[in-house]
Motif scaffolding. Structure first.
Motif, PDB file in Angstrom:
ATOM      1  N   MET A 105       0.827  -1.204   0.000  1.00  9.60           N
ATOM      2  CA  MET A 105       0.000   0.000   0.000  1.00  9.60           C
ATOM      3  C   MET A 105       0.867   1.262   0.000  1.00  9.60           C
ATOM      4  SD  MET A 105      -3.077  -1.313   2.528  1.00  9.60           S
ATOM      5  CE  MET A 105      -3.390   0.305   3.120  1.00  9.60           C
ATOM      6  N   LYS A 106       1.952   1.256   0.770  1.00  9.25           N
ATOM      7  CA  LYS A 106       2.868   2.394   0.805  1.00  9.25           C
ATOM      8  C   LYS A 106       3.558   2.576  -0.541  1.00  9.25           C
ATOM      9  CE  LYS A 106       3.834   2.299   5.752  1.00  9.25           C
ATOM     10  NZ  LYS A 106       4.866   2.079   6.781  1.00  9.25           N
ATOM     11  N   ILE A 107       3.962   1.461  -1.167  1.00 12.07           N
ATOM     12  CA  ILE A 107       4.621   1.510  -2.474  1.00 12.07           C
ATOM     13  C   ILE A 107       3.659   2.058  -3.525  1.00 12.07           C
ATOM     14  CG2 ILE A 107       5.602   0.096  -4.323  1.00 12.07           C
ATOM     15  CD1 ILE A 107       6.586  -1.809  -2.000  1.00 12.07           C
ATOM     16  N   ILE A 108       2.429   1.573  -3.537  1.00 15.25           N
ATOM     17  CA  ILE A 108       1.421   2.056  -4.488  1.00 15.25           C
ATOM     18  C   ILE A 108       1.184   3.550  -4.277  1.00 15.25           C
ATOM     19  CG2 ILE A 108      -1.030   1.914  -5.119  1.00 15.25           C
ATOM     20  CD1 ILE A 108      -0.757  -1.165  -4.599  1.00 15.25           C
ATOM     21  N   GLY A 109       1.188   3.984  -3.021  1.00 14.74           N
ATOM     22  CA  GLY A 109       1.057   5.411  -2.717  1.00 14.74           C
ATOM     23  C   GLY A 109       2.179   6.235  -3.334  1.00 14.74           C
ATOM     24  N   LEU A 110       3.416   5.700  -3.292  1.00 13.36           N
ATOM     25  CA  LEU A 110       4.547   6.385  -3.918  1.00 13.36           C
ATOM     26  C   LEU A 110       4.329   6.523  -5.425  1.00 13.36           C
ATOM     27  CD1 LEU A 110       7.783   4.839  -2.335  1.00 13.36           C
ATOM     28  CD2 LEU A 110       6.924   7.163  -2.090  1.00 13.36           C
ATOM     29  N   PHE A 111       3.885   5.426  -6.055  1.00 14.74           N
ATOM     30  CA  PHE A 111       3.653   5.449  -7.500  1.00 14.74           C
ATOM     31  C   PHE A 111       2.573   6.467  -7.859  1.00 14.74           C
ATOM     32  CE2 PHE A 111       6.046   1.557  -7.570  1.00 14.74           C
ATOM     33  CZ  PHE A 111       6.596   1.508  -8.841  1.00 14.74           C
ATOM     34  N   ARG A 112       1.505   6.494  -7.108  1.00 17.68           N
ATOM     35  CA  ARG A 112       0.411   7.435  -7.382  1.00 17.68           C
ATOM     36  C   ARG A 112       0.865   8.876  -7.181  1.00 17.68           C
ATOM     37  NH1 ARG A 112      -4.609   4.103  -4.718  1.00 17.68           N
ATOM     38  NH2 ARG A 112      -4.791   2.590  -6.395  1.00 17.68           N
ATOM     39  N   LYS A 113       1.668   9.112  -6.139  1.00 17.27           N
ATOM     40  CA  LYS A 113       2.197  10.450  -5.873  1.00 17.27           C
ATOM     41  C   LYS A 113       3.036  10.945  -7.054  1.00 17.27           C
ATOM     42  CE  LYS A 113       5.787  11.606  -3.286  1.00 17.27           C
ATOM     43  NZ  LYS A 113       6.718  11.565  -2.208  1.00 17.27           N
ATOM     44  N   GLU A 114       3.752  10.015  -7.697  1.00 17.25           N
ATOM     45  CA  GLU A 114       4.595  10.353  -8.846  1.00 17.25           C
ATOM     46  C   GLU A 114       3.810  10.384 -10.160  1.00 17.25           C
ATOM     47  OE1 GLU A 114       7.816  11.274  -8.745  1.00 17.25           O
ATOM     48  OE2 GLU A 114       7.800  11.112  -6.575  1.00 17.25           O
ATOM     49  N   GLY A 115       2.511  10.049 -10.111  1.00 21.36           N
ATOM     50  CA  GLY A 115       1.674  10.115 -11.306  1.00 21.36           C
ATOM     51  C   GLY A 115       1.637   8.855 -12.148  1.00 21.36           C
ATOM     52  N   PHE A 116       2.181   7.756 -11.647  1.00 23.61           N
ATOM     53  CA  PHE A 116       2.174   6.496 -12.388  1.00 23.61           C
ATOM     54  C   PHE A 116       0.792   5.855 -12.327  1.00 23.61           C
ATOM     55  CE2 PHE A 116       6.700   6.853 -11.296  1.00 23.61           C
ATOM     56  CZ  PHE A 116       7.286   6.604 -12.519  1.00 23.61           C
ATOM     57  N   THR A 117       0.364   5.274 -13.441  1.00 19.46           N
ATOM     58  CA  THR A 117      -0.880   4.511 -13.477  1.00 19.46           C
ATOM     59  C   THR A 117      -0.597   3.180 -14.157  1.00 19.46           C
ATOM     60  OG1 THR A 117      -1.531   5.487 -15.590  1.00 19.46           O
ATOM     61  CG2 THR A 117      -2.347   6.567 -13.591  1.00 19.46           C
ATOM     62  N   GLY A 118      -1.397   2.191 -13.865  1.00 16.66           N
ATOM     63  CA  GLY A 118      -1.236   0.876 -14.456  1.00 16.66           C
ATOM     64  C   GLY A 118      -1.558  -0.211 -13.453  1.00 16.66           C
ATOM     65  N   GLU A 119      -1.319  -1.433 -13.860  1.00 18.05           N
ATOM     66  CA  GLU A 119      -1.552  -2.600 -13.003  1.00 18.05           C
ATOM     67  C   GLU A 119      -0.242  -3.012 -12.342  1.00 18.05           C
ATOM     68  OE1 GLU A 119      -4.517  -4.243 -12.482  1.00 18.05           O
ATOM     69  OE2 GLU A 119      -5.421  -2.573 -13.575  1.00 18.05           O
ATOM     70  N   TYR A 120      -0.314  -3.332 -11.065  1.00 16.14           N
ATOM     71  CA  TYR A 120       0.859  -3.804 -10.322  1.00 16.14           C
ATOM     72  C   TYR A 120       0.910  -5.312 -10.452  1.00 16.14           C
ATOM     73  CZ  TYR A 120       0.535   0.903  -8.556  1.00 16.14           C
ATOM     74  OH  TYR A 120       0.462   2.276  -8.473  1.00 16.14           O
ATOM     75  N   ASP A 121       1.895  -5.818 -11.195  1.00 16.53           N
ATOM     76  CA  ASP A 121       1.989  -7.249 -11.458  1.00 16.53           C
ATOM     77  C   ASP A 121       2.701  -8.009 -10.345  1.00 16.53           C
ATOM     78  OD1 ASP A 121       0.637  -6.913 -13.840  1.00 16.53           O
ATOM     79  OD2 ASP A 121       2.465  -6.824 -15.041  1.00 16.53           O
ATOM     80  N   SER A 122       3.791  -7.454  -9.838  1.00 10.72           N
ATOM     81  CA  SER A 122       4.507  -8.167  -8.780  1.00 10.72           C
ATOM     82  C   SER A 122       5.372  -7.212  -7.965  1.00 10.72           C
ATOM     83  CB  SER A 122       5.370  -9.292  -9.365  1.00 10.72           C
ATOM     84  OG  SER A 122       6.294  -8.762 -10.279  1.00 10.72           O
ATOM     85  N   PHE A 123       5.634  -7.632  -6.741  1.00  9.83           N
ATOM     86  CA  PHE A 123       6.461  -6.887  -5.798  1.00  9.83           C
ATOM     87  C   PHE A 123       7.523  -7.849  -5.282  1.00  9.83           C
ATOM     88  CE2 PHE A 123       2.286  -5.029  -5.658  1.00  9.83           C
ATOM     89  CZ  PHE A 123       2.480  -3.671  -5.505  1.00  9.83           C
ATOM     90  N   GLN A 124       8.753  -7.394  -5.209  1.00 10.04           N
ATOM     91  CA  GLN A 124       9.830  -8.221  -4.667  1.00 10.04           C
ATOM     92  C   GLN A 124      10.777  -7.327  -3.888  1.00 10.04           C
ATOM     93  OE1 GLN A 124      11.814 -10.684  -7.550  1.00 10.04           O
ATOM     94  NE2 GLN A 124      13.613 -10.918  -6.279  1.00 10.04           N
ATOM     95  N   ARG A 125      11.170  -7.800  -2.720  1.00 10.60           N
ATOM     96  CA  ARG A 125      12.093  -7.050  -1.876  1.00 10.60           C
ATOM     97  C   ARG A 125      13.488  -7.071  -2.521  1.00 10.60           C
ATOM     98  NH1 ARG A 125      10.853  -5.812   3.075  1.00 10.60           N
ATOM     99  NH2 ARG A 125       9.256  -7.397   3.204  1.00 10.60           N
ATOM    100  N   VAL A 126      14.171  -5.916  -2.504  1.00  5.70           N
ATOM    101  CA  VAL A 126      15.547  -5.844  -2.984  1.00  5.70           C
ATOM    102  C   VAL A 126      16.417  -6.575  -1.968  1.00  5.70           C
ATOM    103  CG1 VAL A 126      17.492  -4.309  -3.471  1.00  5.70           C
ATOM    104  CG2 VAL A 126      15.189  -3.688  -4.235  1.00  5.70           C
ATOM    105  N   SER A 127      17.275  -7.442  -2.440  1.00  2.00           N
ATOM    106  CA  SER A 127      18.135  -8.240  -1.571  1.00  2.00           C
ATOM    107  C   SER A 127      18.989  -7.346  -0.678  1.00  2.00           C
ATOM    108  CB  SER A 127      19.036  -9.128  -2.433  1.00  2.00           C
ATOM    109  OG  SER A 127      19.859  -9.910  -1.623  1.00  2.00           O
ATOM    110  N   GLY A 128      19.016  -7.664   0.601  1.00  3.68           N
ATOM    111  CA  GLY A 128      19.854  -6.941   1.548  1.00  3.68           C
ATOM    112  C   GLY A 128      19.210  -5.720   2.188  1.00  3.68           C
ATOM    113  N   THR A 129      17.958  -5.444   1.865  1.00  7.54           N
ATOM    114  CA  THR A 129      17.274  -4.294   2.453  1.00  7.54           C
ATOM    115  C   THR A 129      15.826  -4.652   2.735  1.00  7.54           C
ATOM    116  OG1 THR A 129      16.650  -1.978   2.159  1.00  7.54           O
ATOM    117  CG2 THR A 129      16.733  -3.321   0.179  1.00  7.54           C
TER     118      THR A 129
END
Length: 83
Positions: free
Chosen positions: A12-36
């Protein structure tokens, strides 16, 4: 880092970032960056079905485009890593 699964609240926080930046579309997948535990790779697709990889940082409150996915650029899952 406790759990590799991306939690619903984090999504939900990530989607909020995308919306704040004006991105639209379908979110297909989320994956944590290794080491963080505050940075994520996100695959999004637009109305034409074109998929792109983004890096989203909850630390920096930023979204960064990585590349458009095609035959040469694909999203690697953990299943593919297990050999």
């Amino acid at each position: 880092m406790a759990d590799k699964e991306v939690a619903q609240l984090e999504k939900m926080k990530i989607i909020g970032l995308f919306r704040k930046e004006g991105f639209t579309g379908e979110y297909d997948s989320f994956q944590r960056v290794s080491g963080t535990d505050r940075e994520f790779f996100v695959v999004m697709s637009n109305e034409q079905g074109i998929k792109a990889l983004f890096r989203a940082s909850l630390m920096l409150n930023a979204v960064e485009f990585q590349y458009v996915q095609d035959d040469k650029h694909t999203f690697v899952t953990e299943d593919a890593d297990a050999s």
